[in-house]
Design a protein around this motif. Sequence first.
Motif, short mmCIF file in Angstrom:
data_model
loop_
_atom_site.label_atom_id
_atom_site.label_comp_id
_atom_site.label_asym_id
_atom_site.label_seq_id
_atom_site.Cartn_x
_atom_site.Cartn_y
_atom_site.Cartn_z
N SER A 105 24.57 33.05 -27.49
CA SER A 105 25.64 32.40 -28.22
C SER A 105 25.86 31.00 -27.66
O SER A 105 25.76 30.79 -26.45
N VAL A 106 26.17 30.09 -28.54
CA VAL A 106 26.40 28.70 -28.17
C VAL A 106 27.66 28.21 -28.86
O VAL A 106 28.01 28.69 -29.94
N THR A 107 28.36 27.30 -28.20
CA THR A 107 29.47 26.60 -28.84
C THR A 107 29.02 25.17 -29.07
O THR A 107 28.49 24.53 -28.17
N TYR A 108 29.20 24.70 -30.31
CA TYR A 108 28.87 23.32 -30.66
C TYR A 108 30.16 22.52 -30.78
O TYR A 108 31.12 22.95 -31.43
N ARG A 109 30.17 21.35 -30.18
CA ARG A 109 31.28 20.41 -30.31
C ARG A 109 30.68 19.16 -30.94
O ARG A 109 29.88 18.47 -30.32
N ASP A 110 31.06 18.92 -32.19
CA ASP A 110 30.43 17.87 -32.98
C ASP A 110 31.41 16.76 -33.37
O ASP A 110 32.57 17.03 -33.67
N THR A 111 30.88 15.55 -33.39
CA THR A 111 31.56 14.42 -34.01
C THR A 111 30.72 14.06 -35.23
O THR A 111 29.50 13.83 -35.10
#
Length: 132
Positions: A105-111
Amino acid sequence: MTIDEMEDRFAIHELIALYGHLIDEGEWHRLGELFTDDIVFDTSAFEHGEITEGLARLAADWATPGWPHPVAHHATNIVIRTLELDRAEVLSKGIGVGRKGRVGSVTYRDTLVKSAAGWRIKHRVAQLQSGR
C-alpha cells in the motif's frame, strides 16, 4: 458546489484512476496525459526510490526493461484537500500487486495544475505504508 467545481472534481478522480491503467499497460508514451512536462515524482521513501524530475526522464526510466513497477496499481480513497481554479492538492491511496503476488500500500500526495489540456500531476510524493 458549482457545475464547474463538480466537473473539476470528476476530472481529478478520473486522472488519479487513469494512472493505474496506463502504468499497468506500459503505455509510457501516454504519460503526458497524467503529468506535466516538469513533473517531480518522489519515491525516495522506497528501498530503491529516488526523486525523478521531468516527464521525459520519467518515461525513459519506466520504459526500461525490468523497472520495478508492481504488475497492478489500484487507486482508492481519493480526497481532494484543496481545489482552486488551476491548482489542487490531492491525497489518495494505492494498492500494488507485485510480480510474486506480494501486495503493498502506498499513500500519494499530489499537487495538480489545470491547463488547456486539463488536470495534470505536477508533483507526486509516494510514501510506502509499512507496519507500525
